[in-house]
Design an enzyme around this catalytic site. Structure first.
Site, short mmCIF file in Angstrom:
data_model
loop_
_atom_site.label_atom_id
_atom_site.label_comp_id
_atom_site.label_asym_id
_atom_site.label_seq_id
_atom_site.Cartn_x
_atom_site.Cartn_y
_atom_site.Cartn_z
N ASP A 70 -18.15 2.11 -10.07
CA ASP A 70 -19.03 1.60 -11.11
C ASP A 70 -18.19 0.76 -12.08
OD1 ASP A 70 -20.94 1.06 -12.98
OD2 ASP A 70 -21.39 3.14 -13.51
N ASN A 116 -9.66 -2.76 0.47
CA ASN A 116 -10.40 -3.65 -0.43
C ASN A 116 -9.46 -4.61 -1.14
OD1 ASN A 116 -10.42 -3.40 -3.63
ND2 ASN A 116 -9.84 -1.38 -2.82
N GLY A 119 -10.49 -7.47 -6.39
CA GLY A 119 -9.91 -8.33 -7.43
C GLY A 119 -10.60 -8.20 -8.78
N PHE A 120 -10.95 -6.95 -9.14
CA PHE A 120 -11.54 -6.67 -10.47
C PHE A 120 -12.75 -7.56 -10.76
CE2 PHE A 120 -7.12 -5.38 -12.40
CZ PHE A 120 -7.14 -4.21 -11.67
N ASN A 147 -11.43 2.50 -17.51
CA ASN A 147 -10.22 1.98 -16.89
C ASN A 147 -10.14 0.47 -17.18
OD1 ASN A 147 -8.82 0.62 -14.64
ND2 ASN A 147 -8.68 2.63 -13.70
N SER A 183 -3.35 -1.92 -9.27
CA SER A 183 -4.15 -2.50 -8.19
C SER A 183 -3.37 -3.60 -7.51
CB SER A 183 -5.45 -3.07 -8.75
OG SER A 183 -6.30 -2.04 -9.15
N ASN A 185 -4.54 -6.14 -6.02
CA ASN A 185 -5.34 -7.34 -5.80
C ASN A 185 -5.35 -8.34 -6.94
OD1 ASN A 185 -6.14 -6.34 -3.24
ND2 ASN A 185 -7.50 -4.93 -4.31
N THR A 186 -4.59 -8.09 -7.99
CA THR A 186 -4.41 -9.08 -9.05
C THR A 186 -2.94 -9.48 -9.00
OG1 THR A 186 -6.18 -8.20 -10.43
CG2 THR A 186 -4.48 -9.49 -11.56
N LYS A 222 -2.45 4.52 -14.73
CA LYS A 222 -2.71 4.76 -13.30
C LYS A 222 -1.66 4.04 -12.48
CE LYS A 222 -6.36 4.60 -9.81
NZ LYS A 222 -7.79 4.43 -9.58
N ASN A 251 -3.34 4.92 -7.11
CA ASN A 251 -4.21 3.82 -6.69
C ASN A 251 -4.10 3.64 -5.17
OD1 ASN A 251 -5.85 1.42 -6.90
ND2 ASN A 251 -5.14 1.26 -9.02
N GLY A 305 -7.14 9.96 -0.98
CA GLY A 305 -7.30 10.70 0.26
C GLY A 305 -7.89 12.08 0.11
N TYR A 326 -13.00 8.65 -4.07
CA TYR A 326 -13.81 7.44 -3.94
C TYR A 326 -14.18 7.24 -2.46
CZ TYR A 326 -15.30 2.55 -4.53
OH TYR A 326 -16.02 1.38 -4.55
#
Ligand SMILES: Cc1cc2nc3c(=O)[nH]c(=O)nc-3n(C[C@H](O)[C@H](O)[C@H](O)COP(=O)(O)O)c2cc1C
Length: 364
Positions: A70, A116, A119-120, A147, A183, A185-186, A222, A251, A305, A326
């Site tokens: 979310d 995934n 990318g926020f 977050n 993350s 992805n950034t 995190k 993460n 996991g 998740y």
């Protein structure tokens, strides 16, 4: 039942579209008067023995939803209805941004994993703050973690100002605040995990949160599972030194080891963070390391996991005050939280401990 729905419907759909569809149903159910309470009664029965306190917060249990499901805080009540004991929203960035081009979410069904590179994608801290302000007087609201991360277009050197902006806007609505520097992805984000950069960043976010609220909002960081062990120790030491409240580990990973999925398919999917079952072992290792280093002086939230109550219990006895999931939610569906709670209750009773808090870190 969910397995059938997953195989017949979701598995055939693009994973991101399936996410939007499922999330739409969840929000719809939560918006129907009476239905929310009914679903909650069935899916989130509360065993009082699982009640716990962490970060100074009273929670109905130790099991929450990890960040990323979310992103904009649009379905908090629906997710609580399904039985999550707390919901972490975000990652939210200083400015709104669309995220990476699609496709950007992939299932590795055999591995019970996801990759995934979202990318926020999120509406930005101003809009999300306005949404949270509108629900600020909602009763029975679950514990909400917020977050925050860096806007992609903001230079690495200006990252702090971007985090500070979000913290100022969002801290007052957060039961706890998380600085996400992990993350994959950034571009450049994970460089912020270097202690010399991370320390000042966290300090400034702490000050921003304190300016925005009169009460203490717990602040956590995190971290990635791909950090070297010495870096994990350094971050733990720094967190203690700064008076941070806790660490969330972990993460997603950029690693691709031990997958059943064919190398060609994994190659074809390309960049992104891997989550789910293949992350289990490393996430547990990182947790153990943090626990050994901090000896209960920081709140630890374990994620990565966790699929079964056994996994969650394992994290708790190895030092996790709280746990999150998740990817398993995607594979296990809406009855997952009920199963997790039942399993945790059984573990607690068998263990002889009276509370979850007593069990934390009890493994020898
Ligand atoms: C599709 C997807 C999006 C995610 N987005 C975020 C995010 O925005 N911020 C964040 O801190 N973690 C994000 N995560 C990471 C999860 O919160 C969690 O740390 C990770 O998936 C490991 O837990 P799991 O194995 O139970 O999925 C995301 C994970 C997935 C699968």
């Amino acid at each position: 039942m969910y397995k059938l729905l997953f195989d017949l419907v979701f598995k055939k759909m693009d994973p991101e579209k399936a996410h939007h569809l499922a999330f739409f149903w969840i929000r719809l159910a939560a918006s129907v008067p009476g239905l929310r309470q009914l679903v909650k009664l069935v899916l989130a029965p509360q065993d009082r023995a699982l009640r716990t306190t962490a970060l100074g917060l009273d929670l109905p249990g130790p099991f929450g939803l990890g960040a990323g499901f979310d992103k904009n805080g649009v379905g908090i009540d629906g997710l609580s209805m399904l039985g999550f004991d707390f919901v972490e929203i975000g990652t939210i960035t200083g400015e709104p941004q669309p995220g990476n081009p699609e496709p950007r979410l992939f299932r590795l069904v055999e591995d019970r994993a996801l990759i995934n590179r979202m990318g926020f994608n999120n509406q930005g801290s101003e809009r999300v703050a306005a949404r949270l302000a509108a629900r600020a007087h909602t009763s029975n609201t679950p514990v909400i973690g917020i977050n925050i991360g860096k806007t992609k277009l903001v230079e690495e050197a200006d990252a702090t100002a971007d985090y500070v902006k979000s913290a100022e806007r969002l801290a007052q609505y957060a039961d706890y605040l998380v600085v996400n520097v992990s993350s994959p992805n950034t571009p450049g984000l994970r460089n912020l995990q270097t202690v010399s950069t991370l320390g000042p960043l966290l300090w400034d976010v702490r000050q921003a949160a304190d300016r925005a609220t009169s009460h203490h909002v717990p602040l956590l960081v995190k971290i990635a599972p791909d950090l070297a062990d010495e870096d994990i120790d350094e971050i733990a030491d720094m967190a203690l030194h700064l008076g941070l409240d806790g660490i969330i580990a972990t993460n997603t990973t950029i690693g691709r080891d031990g997958l059943k999925e064919s190398a060609e398919r994994v190659e074809e999917i390309g960049m992104g963070g891997l989550s789910g079952a293949p992350l289990k072992q490393r996430s547990l290792e990182v947790l153990k390391r943090l626990r050994a280093r901090t000896e209960g002086r920081l709140t630890l939230i374990a994620v990565g996991g966790i699929e079964t109550a056994d996994d969650a219990w394992d994290r708790i006895v190895h030092g996790a005050d709280l746990v999150q999931g998740y990817s398993a939610f995607i594979y296990e569906g809406p009855f997952w939280m009920r199963r997790m709670h039942k399993g945790l209750s059984a573990h607690l009773r068998r263990s002889g401990f009276r509370t979850i808090a007593e069990a934390v870190g009890s493994a020898k």
